[in-house]
Design an enzyme around this catalytic site. Structure first.
Site, PDB file in Angstrom:
ATOM      1  N   GLU A  82       0.817  -1.217   0.000  1.00 46.00           N
ATOM      2  CA  GLU A  82       0.000   0.000   0.000  1.00 46.00           C
ATOM      3  C   GLU A  82       0.850   1.266   0.000  1.00 46.00           C
ATOM      4  O   GLU A  82       0.799   2.070   0.951  1.00 46.00           O
ATOM      5  CB  GLU A  82      -0.923   0.023   1.217  1.00 46.00           C
ATOM      6  CG  GLU A  82      -1.804  -1.194   1.346  1.00 46.00           C
ATOM      7  CD  GLU A  82      -2.817  -1.111   2.492  1.00 46.00           C
ATOM      8  OE1 GLU A  82      -2.666  -0.228   3.345  1.00 46.00           O
ATOM      9  OE2 GLU A  82      -3.756  -1.913   2.500  1.00 46.00           O
ATOM     10  N   GLU A 133      -4.909  -8.808   0.877  1.00 48.75           N
ATOM     11  CA  GLU A 133      -5.476  -8.471   2.186  1.00 48.75           C
ATOM     12  C   GLU A 133      -6.954  -8.212   1.997  1.00 48.75           C
ATOM     13  O   GLU A 133      -7.355  -7.517   1.057  1.00 48.75           O
ATOM     14  CB  GLU A 133      -4.874  -7.179   2.775  1.00 48.75           C
ATOM     15  CG  GLU A 133      -3.585  -7.342   3.500  1.00 48.75           C
ATOM     16  CD  GLU A 133      -3.070  -6.027   4.108  1.00 48.75           C
ATOM     17  OE1 GLU A 133      -3.871  -5.215   4.601  1.00 48.75           O
ATOM     18  OE2 GLU A 133      -1.844  -5.831   4.069  1.00 48.75           O
TER      19      GLU A 133
HETATM   20  C1  FCB Z   1      -3.854  -2.327   5.957  1.00 47.01           C
HETATM   21  C2  FCB Z   1      -2.393  -2.605   6.243  1.00 47.01           C
HETATM   22  C3  FCB Z   1      -2.156  -3.615   7.310  1.00 47.01           C
HETATM   23  C4  FCB Z   1      -3.181  -3.600   8.419  1.00 47.01           C
HETATM   24  C5  FCB Z   1      -4.580  -3.483   7.855  1.00 47.01           C
HETATM   25  C6  FCB Z   1      -5.658  -3.455   8.892  1.00 47.01           C
HETATM   26  O1  FCB Z   1      -3.994  -1.047   5.456  1.00 47.01           O
HETATM   27  O2  FCB Z   1      -1.726  -3.091   5.096  1.00 47.01           O
HETATM   28  O3  FCB Z   1      -0.860  -3.440   7.765  1.00 47.01           O
HETATM   29  O4  FCB Z   1      -2.917  -2.580   9.332  1.00 47.01           O
HETATM   30  O5  FCB Z   1      -4.690  -2.362   7.045  1.00 47.01           O
END
Ligand code: FCB
Length: 467
Positions: A165, A363
């Site tokens: 990110e 994620e």
């Molecule tokens: C994302 C991040 C990760 C974690 C989640 C909840 O933005 O990549 O590190 O904190 O959120």
């Protein structure tokens, strides 16, 4: 709908070095910016929970790898700590090499494919003191670090990613107070973004030069942007937000170019970064083999009335503003929107606008505050809400795959509940619950559920009442 997942689909979970390793000052590791920030201003961190309070993977990884295969995972994403591997940016730390080699090898022995990321918001402190991503030299330091990592672990690791990110350290650190150095300055933010793109491309160049048996990617948080209405002003706000939040890193990552609309916007507002002659050629070489897509919630925007805009812009609020979608389904335990169809919309965008490049969900997940309230008499977290969340996103992923999307895996954030930046341990996300006192890991109901999904290779119907 076909509910079967393809052969070889990657199942797993994601974490990162700064959020899980612990052993901050052991075996030669120097501080990251998070360690230092906590030392300087602990009051910023929820309940004084600093980065030392983690899962302690550094000490427990051998057992943790077994926990991955216990729930049928065949892949796992984590990151390397730059300041552990190269404590001063130059000298290779042999203890770190041993740790990571053993960690990744053990994954392989258990049939788990490591997906290894290089930067997860954790700038080494020594480099932050020299300007962090604002300093152009950081891109070269990063490329050196990447090269060392490829050389040391490239025989074991076949899936590499450069950043997690990347827009987050830009917006959270240079437009808000969520990451160090907490400045609010669009021009500096743009410069940081440019250096990050350069760093990414330079790492990709190192990777290609070494000609390793592996693939390189980048992990982006790709939230679909939805306008409030079809009015021209709202559509323009959405177009701008899409350029800023989605295309800014996606275009250089896949096409090797900056998006035209973003460049126009930056030029209009006198925000173009300082560059050198060869930069665009370097960025052109940063095109990747695959993408990781982090998806939590969409971005819903509305226009900014002309009278309220600044020229030149002073913050992202001058381009678009968030609005509250009345039909929003909320995560009642954390406060983010839940919108599973977003994953389908992203998939279609990648298919149509980004050459259908291979990607995986790197994620996706549901944070829950005070999750102990869902522990039953047997000691297991009854996280039906998480099962429903995962199920619904997988359903849309499958639909997209049926329509040709090139999605090759699903990783939950996260494996074992971990430390989450300023939020500390406020929101729990894992398949395994972490006891902060004993560090014991206990599978939640969702861990058993995903284990069965993976074994069957098929998405089941939900067998509980929707809340
Ligand atoms: C994302 C991040 C990760 C974690 C989640 C909840 O933005 O990549 O590190 O904190 O959120």
């Amino acid at each position: 709908m076909n509910r079967k997942f393809p052969e070889g689909f990657l199942w797993g979970a994601a974490t990162s070095a700064p959020q899980s390793e612990g052993a901050q000052y052991e075996d030669g590791r120097t501080p990251s910016t998070w360690d230092k920030w906590f030392e300087l201003e602990p009051e910023y961190f929820n309940q004084d929970q600093g980065p030392q309070e983690t899962v302690q993977v550094y000490k427990r990884y051998q057992d943790d790898v077994k926990l991955m295969s216990a729930i049928n995972h065949n892949s796992h994403r984590t990151s390397i700590s730059w300041n552990r591997l190269l404590p001063d940016g130059k000298t290779v730390n042999e203890k770190a090499v041993q740790f990571y080699r053993d960690y990744f090898k053990r994954m392989k022995e258990e049939g788990i494919e490591p997906i290894v990321n290089l930067f997860h918001f954790d700038m080494p402190w020594w480099l932050m003191e020299r300007g962090g991503w604002e300093a152009r030299e950081s891109a070269d330091h990063f490329a050196h670090y990447a090269k060392v990592a490829f050389q040391q672990f490239g025989d074991i690791v076949h899936y590499w990613t450069t950043f997690n990110e990347p827009i987050v350290h830009v917006t959270c650190g240079y437009l808000a107070d969520y990451h160090w150095p907490k400045v609010h300055d669009l021009k500096r933010a743009v410069q940081v973004a440019h250096h990050t793109c350069l760093a990414h491309a330079k790492a990709v160049i190192e990777f290609r030069t070494l000609d390793l048996d592996g693939k390189i990617g980048n992990i982006l948080n790709l939230s679909p942007v939805y306008p409030r209405s079809e009015r021209a002003e709202d559509l323009k706000a959405a177009k701008d937000a899409h350029a800023i939040h989605v295309k800014s890193f996606l275009d250089p990552t896949v096409h090797g170019t900056y998006p035209e609309h973003l460049v126009t916007l930056l030029r209009e507002h006198d925000l173009l970064p300082e560059t050198e002659a060869e930069d665009l050629e370097v960025i052109a070489q940063g095109a990747v083999d695959f993408l990781g897509v982090n998806y939590y919630q969409p971005i819903r925007v509305k226009e900014v009335p002309e009278a309220e805009r600044h020229h030149p812009a002073q913050s992202l609020e001058d381009f678009s503003r968030h609005y509250d979608w009345p039909e929003k389904r909320m995560n009642p335990y954390r406060g983010w929107e839940i919108y599973p169809k977003g994953i389908y919309d992203i998939a279609m965008m990648i298919k149509e606008d980004y050459n259908n490049i291979p990607w995986f969900i790197s994620e996706n997940g549901m944070g829950v505050a005070e999750e102990e309230r869902f522990i039953d008499a047997s000691g297991e977290v009854q996280d039906d809400y998480r099962i429903e969340f995962i199920h619904d996103h997988l359903e849309y992923a499958l639909q997209a795959m049926e329509e040709g999307a090139n999605c090759f895996g699903y990783h939950l954030w996260t494996f074992i509940d971990c430390w989450s930046w300023l939020n500390g341990f406020k929101n729990r996300y894992g398949y395994y619950r972490l006891d902060l006192e004993t560090h014991e890991r206990t599978p939640k109901k969702s861990a058993h559920w995903i284990k069965d999904v993976i074994a069957s290779g098929e998405l089941p119907e939900l067998n509980h009442e929707r809340k």
